[in-house]
Design a protein around this motif. Structure first.
Motif, PDB file in Angstrom:
ATOM      1  N   PHE A 260       0.877  -1.132  -0.111  1.00  0.00           N
ATOM      2  CA  PHE A 260      -0.039  -0.007  -0.045  1.00  0.00           C
ATOM      3  C   PHE A 260       0.814   1.331   0.095  1.00  0.00           C
ATOM      4  O   PHE A 260       1.740   1.489   0.717  1.00  0.00           O
ATOM      5  CB  PHE A 260      -0.686   0.041   1.297  1.00  0.00           C
ATOM      6  N   ASP A 261       0.709   2.084  -0.829  1.00  0.00           N
ATOM      7  CA  ASP A 261       1.560   3.387  -0.788  1.00  0.00           C
ATOM      8  C   ASP A 261       0.763   4.699  -1.172  1.00  0.00           C
ATOM      9  O   ASP A 261      -0.424   4.563  -1.998  1.00  0.00           O
ATOM     10  CB  ASP A 261       2.497   3.124  -2.277  1.00  0.00           C
ATOM     11  N   VAL A 262       1.024   5.553  -0.636  1.00  0.00           N
ATOM     12  CA  VAL A 262       0.153   7.095  -0.873  1.00  0.00           C
ATOM     13  C   VAL A 262       1.192   7.968  -1.531  1.00  0.00           C
ATOM     14  O   VAL A 262       2.528   7.991  -0.877  1.00  0.00           O
ATOM     15  CB  VAL A 262      -0.139   7.487   0.493  1.00  0.00           C
ATOM     16  N   SER A 263       1.049   8.768  -2.640  1.00  0.00           N
ATOM     17  CA  SER A 263       2.034   9.486  -3.140  1.00  0.00           C
ATOM     18  C   SER A 263       1.257  10.623  -3.648  1.00  0.00           C
ATOM     19  O   SER A 263      -0.111  10.568  -3.542  1.00  0.00           O
ATOM     20  CB  SER A 263       2.923   8.818  -4.269  1.00  0.00           C
ATOM     21  N   GLY A 264       1.844  11.622  -4.607  1.00  0.00           N
ATOM     22  CA  GLY A 264       1.144  12.658  -5.121  1.00  0.00           C
ATOM     23  C   GLY A 264       1.331  13.905  -4.504  1.00  0.00           C
ATOM     24  O   GLY A 264       0.717  15.087  -4.988  1.00  0.00           O
ATOM     25  N   PHE A 265       2.327  14.097  -3.450  1.00  0.00           N
ATOM     26  CA  PHE A 265       2.655  15.356  -2.918  1.00  0.00           C
ATOM     27  C   PHE A 265       3.046  16.599  -3.892  1.00  0.00           C
ATOM     28  O   PHE A 265       3.847  15.793  -4.843  1.00  0.00           O
ATOM     29  CB  PHE A 265       3.347  15.215  -1.842  1.00  0.00           C
TER      30      PHE A 265
ATOM     31  N   PHE B 268      -0.131  18.261  -4.473  1.00  0.00           N
ATOM     32  CA  PHE B 268      -1.522  18.559  -4.789  1.00  0.00           C
ATOM     33  C   PHE B 268      -2.402  17.378  -5.095  1.00  0.00           C
ATOM     34  O   PHE B 268      -3.516  17.677  -5.305  1.00  0.00           O
ATOM     35  CB  PHE B 268      -1.633  19.543  -5.930  1.00  0.00           C
ATOM     36  N   ARG B 269      -2.073  16.168  -4.659  1.00  0.00           N
ATOM     37  CA  ARG B 269      -2.767  15.005  -4.938  1.00  0.00           C
ATOM     38  C   ARG B 269      -2.543  13.914  -4.112  1.00  0.00           C
ATOM     39  O   ARG B 269      -1.519  13.903  -3.634  1.00  0.00           O
ATOM     40  CB  ARG B 269      -2.609  14.541  -6.655  1.00  0.00           C
ATOM     41  N   PHE B 270      -3.551  13.153  -4.015  1.00  0.00           N
ATOM     42  CA  PHE B 270      -3.367  12.063  -3.019  1.00  0.00           C
ATOM     43  C   PHE B 270      -3.710  10.836  -4.175  1.00  0.00           C
ATOM     44  O   PHE B 270      -4.472  10.637  -4.602  1.00  0.00           O
ATOM     45  CB  PHE B 270      -4.329  11.706  -1.957  1.00  0.00           C
ATOM     46  N   ASP B 271      -2.470   9.953  -4.440  1.00  0.00           N
ATOM     47  CA  ASP B 271      -2.639   8.697  -5.147  1.00  0.00           C
ATOM     48  C   ASP B 271      -2.445   7.463  -4.348  1.00  0.00           C
ATOM     49  O   ASP B 271      -1.127   7.283  -3.792  1.00  0.00           O
ATOM     50  CB  ASP B 271      -1.225   8.715  -6.128  1.00  0.00           C
ATOM     51  N   LEU B 272      -3.429   6.880  -4.002  1.00  0.00           N
ATOM     52  CA  LEU B 272      -3.589   5.582  -3.112  1.00  0.00           C
ATOM     53  C   LEU B 272      -3.337   4.550  -3.887  1.00  0.00           C
ATOM     54  O   LEU B 272      -4.304   4.277  -4.776  1.00  0.00           O
ATOM     55  CB  LEU B 272      -4.892   5.628  -2.266  1.00  0.00           C
ATOM     56  N   GLU B 273      -2.632   3.592  -3.959  1.00  0.00           N
ATOM     57  CA  GLU B 273      -2.327   2.245  -4.689  1.00  0.00           C
ATOM     58  C   GLU B 273      -2.225   1.154  -3.710  1.00  0.00           C
ATOM     59  O   GLU B 273      -1.445   1.194  -2.710  1.00  0.00           O
ATOM     60  CB  GLU B 273      -1.075   2.397  -5.645  1.00  0.00           C
ATOM     61  N   CYS B 274      -3.158   0.055  -4.008  1.00  0.00           N
ATOM     62  CA  CYS B 274      -3.107  -1.048  -3.310  1.00  0.00           C
ATOM     63  C   CYS B 274      -2.835  -2.289  -4.127  1.00  0.00           C
ATOM     64  O   CYS B 274      -3.579  -2.459  -5.208  1.00  0.00           O
ATOM     65  CB  CYS B 274      -4.486  -1.381  -2.538  1.00  0.00           C
ATOM     66  N   LEU B 275      -1.667  -2.926  -4.075  1.00  0.00           N
ATOM     67  CA  LEU B 275      -1.414  -4.123  -4.967  1.00  0.00           C
ATOM     68  C   LEU B 275      -1.639  -5.450  -4.299  1.00  0.00           C
ATOM     69  O   LEU B 275      -1.393  -5.528  -3.038  1.00  0.00           O
ATOM     70  CB  LEU B 275       0.051  -3.861  -5.420  1.00  0.00           C
ATOM     71  N   ASP B 276      -1.866  -6.306  -5.130  1.00  0.00           N
ATOM     72  CA  ASP B 276      -1.760  -7.699  -4.586  1.00  0.00           C
ATOM     73  C   ASP B 276      -3.215  -7.747  -3.176  1.00  0.00           C
ATOM     74  O   ASP B 276      -2.693  -8.196  -2.212  1.00  0.00           O
ATOM     75  CB  ASP B 276      -0.575  -8.410  -4.226  1.00  0.00           C
ATOM     76  N   ALA B 277      -4.205  -7.254  -3.575  1.00  0.00           N
ATOM     77  CA  ALA B 277      -5.146  -7.138  -2.516  1.00  0.00           C
ATOM     78  C   ALA B 277      -6.042  -8.229  -2.275  1.00  0.00           C
ATOM     79  O   ALA B 277      -6.323  -8.977  -3.278  1.00  0.00           O
ATOM     80  CB  ALA B 277      -5.913  -5.822  -2.753  1.00  0.00           C
ATOM     81  N   THR B 278      -6.549  -8.714  -1.014  1.00  0.00           N
ATOM     82  CA  THR B 278      -7.368  -9.583  -0.926  1.00  0.00           C
ATOM     83  C   THR B 278      -8.739  -9.103  -0.033  1.00  0.00           C
ATOM     84  O   THR B 278      -8.195  -8.436   0.964  1.00  0.00           O
ATOM     85  CB  THR B 278      -6.883 -10.598   0.041  1.00  0.00           C
ATOM     86  N   LEU B 279      -9.703  -9.184  -0.323  1.00  0.00           N
ATOM     87  CA  LEU B 279     -11.088  -8.743   0.412  1.00  0.00           C
ATOM     88  C   LEU B 279     -11.851  -9.930   0.599  1.00  0.00           C
ATOM     89  O   LEU B 279     -12.238 -10.934   0.260  1.00  0.00           O
ATOM     90  CB  LEU B 279     -11.812  -7.627  -0.462  1.00  0.00           C
TER      91      LEU B 279
END
Length: 335
Positions: A52-57, A59-70
């Motif tokens: 899980f990663d948060v980037s975009g500083f 002016f933006r928030f980019d949230l990325e979730c890889l290999d997720a399980t629900l």
């Protein structure tokens, strides 16, 4: 010189506060994802991200979730990747994309399916009944939801791999209808559009079909939080809600088949569907010729049109479905 110094200090303070705010929000998003991973999957859905990663500083928030399980009770969904982006100055507008494949397993039925696609992206924009009240999370409703995907394939993977459906292009849109928003009653309306291009359903011998649908849903809550309440359907019925099928149509070139369906449905006080559905078909109902007697097939087709198609209608009263005034099915109440 002093004015310049104070200006520089002000800039540093603003940048520092902005950075601190961005880092706090990024940390809060990470904390919420960790809380979802601590759920038990029974009383509350459990979401875990391999990365899980948060980037975009800044002016933006980019949230990325890889290999997720629900995990939600018997259902387990796996996602290769999900990404959402929100601008700091437009937090009610989310742009998202996904990576293939998705998979879904049902422990109760034993079914397992995989969804492959070449590209999938979309957006969600919310609007508030009252911007001041909206700061506390109250009164938000969907302004527009859009999803576009290419080269989709649904595969049953229980025993080997059996392709159940393919489509070259799928597009879905859900829009708020501002003129039907009743602020006093707390209700809104939504219009939905769906289309598929080059749809294949091997099990039904459907090849290169195109489909489209247009619906309207009235008297839905104008607060998204109300959709998850246990009595949501009962409240929708009490508000006079209706589902209007403006058009559901499909056609394939070989063999030539097409259909078009229109109608409207409501729920009565007992939760039973009521309404009328009209349909026009050409070739589609011929598929039942080997299963139905000639008279029953003729009754199902209805009256002929000049172009070789047939038209007919169904009525639904207190959950009882009638064709040419002859009852042939009973629907269960929805609450």
């Amino acid at each position: 010189m002093r004015k310049f110094m104070w200006l520089a200090i002000a800039v540093v303070v603003v940048v520092g506060l902005w950075t601190a705010g961005w880092l706090w929000a990024a940390g809060e998003a990470t904390r919420q994802v960790k809380l979802l991973a601590e759920a038990d999957g029974e009383t509350a859905p459990k979401l875990t991200c391999g990365t899980f990663d948060v980037s975009g500083f800044p002016f933006r928030f980019d949230l990325e979730c890889l290999d997720a399980t629900l995990v939600d009770q018997d259902l387990t969904a796996s996602f290769a990747g999900l990404k959402g982006s929100v601008l700091v100055y437009a937090p009610s507008h989310l742009i998202f994309s996904a990576k293939a494949p998705f998979s879904l397993a049902d422990a109760f039925s034993g079914s397992q399916r995989r969804l492959d696609f070449g590209a999938m992206e979309g957006s969600l924009r919310l609007t508030s009944t009252d911007l001041v009240r909206g700061l506390s999370g109250e009164g938000w409703r969907i302004a527009r939801f859009s999803l576009v995907a290419d080269d989709l394939a649904v595969t049953d993977v229980v025993a080997g791999e059996i392709v159940e459906a393919r489509a070259k292009h799928v597009e879905a849109h859900l829009l708020d209808v501002p003129e039907l928003h009743d602020k006093a009653a707390g209700t809104a309306a939504l219009r939905g559009y769906l289309s598929t291009t080059a749809l294949d359903l091997p099990g039904l011998q459907v090849i290169a079909a195109d489909t489209s649908a247009e619906v309207e849903l009235t008297a839905v809550p104008d607060d998204l939080r109300a959709f998850g309440e246990p009595d949501a359907l009962r409240r929708w019925q009490a508000a006079g809600g209706a589902l209007s099928l403006t058009k559901l149509a499909g056609s394939q070139p070989q063999p030539e088949e097409r259909f078009e369906i229109t109608g409207a449905l409501k729920l009565n006080g007992g939760g039973y569907p009521e309404g009328e559905i009209s349909y026009t078909t050409k070739g589609v109902l011929d598929r039942f010729a080997q299963f139905l007697p000639v008279m029953q097939l003729a009754m199902l087709r209805g009256a002929p049109n000049a172009d070789g198609s047939f038209r007919n209608s169904l009525t639904i009263t207190d959950g009882q479905v009638k064709l040419l005034a002859v009852p042939f099915a009973q629907l269960l109440p929805l609450f």
